[in-house]
Design a protein around this motif. Structure first.
Motif, PDB file in Angstrom:
ATOM      1  N   ASN A 210       0.721  -1.006  -0.075  1.00 41.83           N
ATOM      2  CA  ASN A 210       0.110  -0.121   0.101  1.00 41.83           C
ATOM      3  C   ASN A 210       0.875   1.222   0.051  1.00 41.83           C
ATOM      4  OD1 ASN A 210      -2.078  -1.549   0.210  1.00 41.83           O
ATOM      5  ND2 ASN A 210      -2.676  -1.173   2.233  1.00 41.83           N
ATOM      6  N   TYR A 211       2.264   0.840   0.052  1.00 47.80           N
ATOM      7  CA  TYR A 211       3.055   2.423   0.152  1.00 47.80           C
ATOM      8  C   TYR A 211       4.054   2.378  -0.852  1.00 47.80           C
ATOM      9  CZ  TYR A 211       0.769   2.557   4.824  1.00 47.80           C
ATOM     10  OH  TYR A 211       0.209   2.674   5.653  1.00 47.80           O
ATOM     11  N   ALA A 212       4.416   3.884  -1.343  1.00 43.41           N
ATOM     12  CA  ALA A 212       5.494   3.691  -2.110  1.00 43.41           C
ATOM     13  C   ALA A 212       6.556   3.795  -1.299  1.00 43.41           C
ATOM     14  CB  ALA A 212       5.342   5.246  -2.461  1.00 43.41           C
ATOM     15  N   MET A 213       7.791   3.618  -1.858  1.00 38.96           N
ATOM     16  CA  MET A 213       9.044   3.383  -1.138  1.00 38.96           C
ATOM     17  C   MET A 213      10.322   4.377  -1.994  1.00 38.96           C
ATOM     18  SD  MET A 213       8.891   1.271   1.166  1.00 38.96           S
ATOM     19  CE  MET A 213      10.325   0.712   1.803  1.00 38.96           C
ATOM     20  N   GLY A 214      11.142   4.683  -1.212  1.00 32.66           N
ATOM     21  CA  GLY A 214      12.484   5.300  -1.733  1.00 32.66           C
ATOM     22  C   GLY A 214      13.715   5.245  -1.065  1.00 32.66           C
ATOM     23  N   TRP A 215      14.780   5.526  -1.907  1.00 31.33           N
ATOM     24  CA  TRP A 215      16.075   5.381  -1.577  1.00 31.33           C
ATOM     25  C   TRP A 215      16.791   6.731  -1.638  1.00 31.33           C
ATOM     26  CZ3 TRP A 215      18.718   1.224  -0.178  1.00 31.33           C
ATOM     27  CH2 TRP A 215      17.872  -0.098  -0.342  1.00 31.33           C
ATOM     28  N   PHE A 216      17.652   7.119  -0.707  1.00 33.50           N
ATOM     29  CA  PHE A 216      18.343   8.150  -0.492  1.00 33.50           C
ATOM     30  C   PHE A 216      19.896   7.830  -0.369  1.00 33.50           C
ATOM     31  CE2 PHE A 216      15.256  11.689  -0.294  1.00 33.50           C
ATOM     32  CZ  PHE A 216      14.094  11.052  -0.157  1.00 33.50           C
ATOM     33  N   ARG A 217      20.742   8.912  -0.297  1.00 31.53           N
ATOM     34  CA  ARG A 217      22.139   8.590  -0.047  1.00 31.53           C
ATOM     35  C   ARG A 217      22.960   9.629   0.647  1.00 31.53           C
ATOM     36  NH1 ARG A 217      24.802   7.871  -6.165  1.00 31.53           N
ATOM     37  NH2 ARG A 217      24.635  10.227  -6.657  1.00 31.53           N
ATOM     38  N   GLN A 218      23.642   9.407   1.336  1.00 30.18           N
ATOM     39  CA  GLN A 218      24.439  10.556   1.968  1.00 30.18           C
ATOM     40  C   GLN A 218      26.118  10.235   1.849  1.00 30.18           C
ATOM     41  OE1 GLN A 218      23.346  11.236   6.215  1.00 30.18           O
ATOM     42  NE2 GLN A 218      24.104  13.329   6.020  1.00 30.18           N
ATOM     43  N   ALA A 219      26.875  11.110   1.269  1.00 33.08           N
ATOM     44  CA  ALA A 219      28.486  10.891   1.188  1.00 33.08           C
ATOM     45  C   ALA A 219      28.763  11.799   2.472  1.00 33.08           C
ATOM     46  CB  ALA A 219      28.530  11.495  -0.106  1.00 33.08           C
ATOM     47  N   PRO A 220      30.045  11.347   2.500  1.00 37.76           N
ATOM     48  CA  PRO A 220      30.561  12.099   3.660  1.00 37.76           C
ATOM     49  C   PRO A 220      30.868  13.385   3.680  1.00 37.76           C
ATOM     50  CG  PRO A 220      31.959   9.997   3.047  1.00 37.76           C
ATOM     51  CD  PRO A 220      31.051  10.258   1.863  1.00 37.76           C
ATOM     52  N   GLY A 221      30.194  14.147   4.632  1.00 39.00           N
ATOM     53  CA  GLY A 221      30.352  15.880   4.681  1.00 39.00           C
ATOM     54  C   GLY A 221      29.359  16.480   3.731  1.00 39.00           C
ATOM     55  N   LYS A 222      28.347  15.701   3.190  1.00 38.50           N
ATOM     56  CA  LYS A 222      27.295  16.211   2.339  1.00 38.50           C
ATOM     57  C   LYS A 222      25.964  15.891   3.256  1.00 38.50           C
ATOM     58  CE  LYS A 222      29.927  15.882  -1.849  1.00 38.50           C
ATOM     59  NZ  LYS A 222      29.761  15.561  -3.447  1.00 38.50           N
ATOM     60  N   GLU A 223      24.948  16.495   2.762  1.00 40.89           N
ATOM     61  CA  GLU A 223      23.536  16.167   3.020  1.00 40.89           C
ATOM     62  C   GLU A 223      22.943  15.091   2.295  1.00 40.89           C
ATOM     63  OE1 GLU A 223      22.176  20.768   3.551  1.00 40.89           O
ATOM     64  OE2 GLU A 223      21.164  19.559   2.226  1.00 40.89           O
ATOM     65  N   ARG A 224      22.055  14.414   3.054  1.00 40.99           N
ATOM     66  CA  ARG A 224      21.486  13.068   2.446  1.00 40.99           C
ATOM     67  C   ARG A 224      20.450  13.606   1.170  1.00 40.99           C
ATOM     68  NH1 ARG A 224      18.534   9.294   6.649  1.00 40.99           N
ATOM     69  NH2 ARG A 224      17.539  11.212   6.992  1.00 40.99           N
ATOM     70  N   ASP A 225      20.794  13.049   0.067  1.00 43.51           N
ATOM     71  CA  ASP A 225      19.940  13.334  -1.056  1.00 43.51           C
ATOM     72  C   ASP A 225      19.089  12.237  -1.639  1.00 43.51           C
ATOM     73  OD1 ASP A 225      23.053  14.875  -2.337  1.00 43.51           O
ATOM     74  OD2 ASP A 225      21.341  15.788  -1.391  1.00 43.51           O
ATOM     75  N   PHE A 226      18.226  12.603  -2.538  1.00 42.12           N
ATOM     76  CA  PHE A 226      17.342  11.480  -3.028  1.00 42.12           C
ATOM     77  C   PHE A 226      17.970  10.975  -4.071  1.00 42.12           C
ATOM     78  CE2 PHE A 226      13.648  10.095  -4.894  1.00 42.12           C
ATOM     79  CZ  PHE A 226      13.519  10.232  -6.313  1.00 42.12           C
ATOM     80  N   VAL A 227      17.646   9.558  -4.392  1.00 45.52           N
ATOM     81  CA  VAL A 227      18.183   8.744  -5.233  1.00 45.52           C
ATOM     82  C   VAL A 227      17.107   8.317  -6.210  1.00 45.52           C
ATOM     83  CG1 VAL A 227      19.548   6.682  -5.925  1.00 45.52           C
ATOM     84  CG2 VAL A 227      20.096   7.991  -3.787  1.00 45.52           C
ATOM     85  N   ALA A 228      16.183   7.561  -5.797  1.00 45.61           N
ATOM     86  CA  ALA A 228      15.045   6.924  -6.442  1.00 45.61           C
ATOM     87  C   ALA A 228      13.881   6.693  -5.515  1.00 45.61           C
ATOM     88  CB  ALA A 228      15.415   5.749  -6.998  1.00 45.61           C
ATOM     89  N   ALA A 229      12.636   6.659  -6.104  1.00 42.60           N
ATOM     90  CA  ALA A 229      11.408   6.287  -5.667  1.00 42.60           C
ATOM     91  C   ALA A 229      10.657   5.584  -6.583  1.00 42.60           C
ATOM     92  CB  ALA A 229      10.635   7.573  -5.137  1.00 42.60           C
ATOM     93  N   ILE A 230       9.696   4.636  -5.827  1.00 39.82           N
ATOM     94  CA  ILE A 230       8.876   4.220  -6.838  1.00 39.82           C
ATOM     95  C   ILE A 230       7.438   4.023  -6.097  1.00 39.82           C
ATOM     96  CG2 ILE A 230       9.242   1.892  -5.345  1.00 39.82           C
ATOM     97  CD1 ILE A 230       9.030   0.377  -8.014  1.00 39.82           C
ATOM     98  N   SER A 231       6.344   3.896  -7.044  1.00 39.81           N
ATOM     99  CA  SER A 231       4.893   4.231  -6.643  1.00 39.81           C
ATOM    100  C   SER A 231       4.409   2.918  -5.812  1.00 39.81           C
ATOM    101  CB  SER A 231       4.057   4.785  -7.770  1.00 39.81           C
ATOM    102  OG  SER A 231       3.845   3.665  -8.632  1.00 39.81           O
ATOM    103  N   TRP A 232       3.419   3.143  -5.071  1.00 41.19           N
ATOM    104  CA  TRP A 232       2.618   1.939  -4.473  1.00 41.19           C
ATOM    105  C   TRP A 232       2.275   0.981  -5.497  1.00 41.19           C
ATOM    106  CZ3 TRP A 232      -2.354   0.115  -4.517  1.00 41.19           C
ATOM    107  CH2 TRP A 232      -3.360   0.992  -5.169  1.00 41.19           C
ATOM    108  N   THR A 233       1.987   1.184  -6.522  1.00 42.74           N
ATOM    109  CA  THR A 233       1.614   0.144  -7.650  1.00 42.74           C
ATOM    110  C   THR A 233       2.811  -0.305  -8.325  1.00 42.74           C
ATOM    111  OG1 THR A 233       1.226   1.888  -9.315  1.00 42.74           O
ATOM    112  CG2 THR A 233      -0.635   1.292  -7.932  1.00 42.74           C
ATOM    113  N   GLY A 234       4.095   0.379  -8.295  1.00 35.89           N
ATOM    114  CA  GLY A 234       5.175   0.039  -9.031  1.00 35.89           C
ATOM    115  C   GLY A 234       5.261   0.400 -10.564  1.00 35.89           C
TER     116      GLY A 234
END
Length: 127
Positions: free
Chosen positions: A31-55
């Motif tokens: 029932n839920y979308a999902m996402g991936w983020f990443r954080q490199a050393p010394g940097k803020e956490r950034d968006f990478v990818a997301a997928i809707s609940w249906t795919g």
């Protein structure tokens, strides 16, 4: 209680591939979308990818478009991030995230849409 557990990180040479997995528990995953983020050393956490609940809908950061693929297996309560043509600039801790809102959650490219986070998995790309 929602729990997210990432796996699949590691050390890889530039040009190589890795597949990250995120196993979810604690609510109806499909029932839920999902996402991936990443954080490199010394940097803020950034968006990478997301997928809707249906795919049926996927979203990518410009920096990974064409190289990374997000997918989900609702039978396994798992979301994946296939990463190809890896570059040293992809080195970071990668986090899986789940939104508070079910179905068509808005703003999936922003951290504010997500309430639950995994512990992260380290990806290191050597040159």
């Amino acid at each position: 209680q929602v729990q997210l557990v990432e796996s699949g990180g590691g050390l890889v040479q530039a040009g190589g591939s890795l597949r990250l997995s995120c196993a979810a528990s604690g609510r109806t995953f499909s029932n839920y979308a999902m996402g991936w983020f990443r954080q490199a050393p010394g940097k803020e956490r950034d968006f990478v990818a997301a997928i809707s609940w249906t795919g049926s809908a996927t979203y990518y950061a410009d920096s990974v478009q064409g190289r990374f693929t997000i997918s989900r297996d609702d039978a396994k309560n798992t979301v994946y991030l296939q990463m190809n043509s890896l570059d040293p600039e992809d080195t970071a801790v990668y986090y899986c995230a789940a939104p508070d809102s079910d179905y068509d959650a808005p703003g999936l490219t922003g951290q504010g849409a997500y309430l639950y986070w995994g512990q992260g998995t380290q990806v290191t790309v050597s040159s």
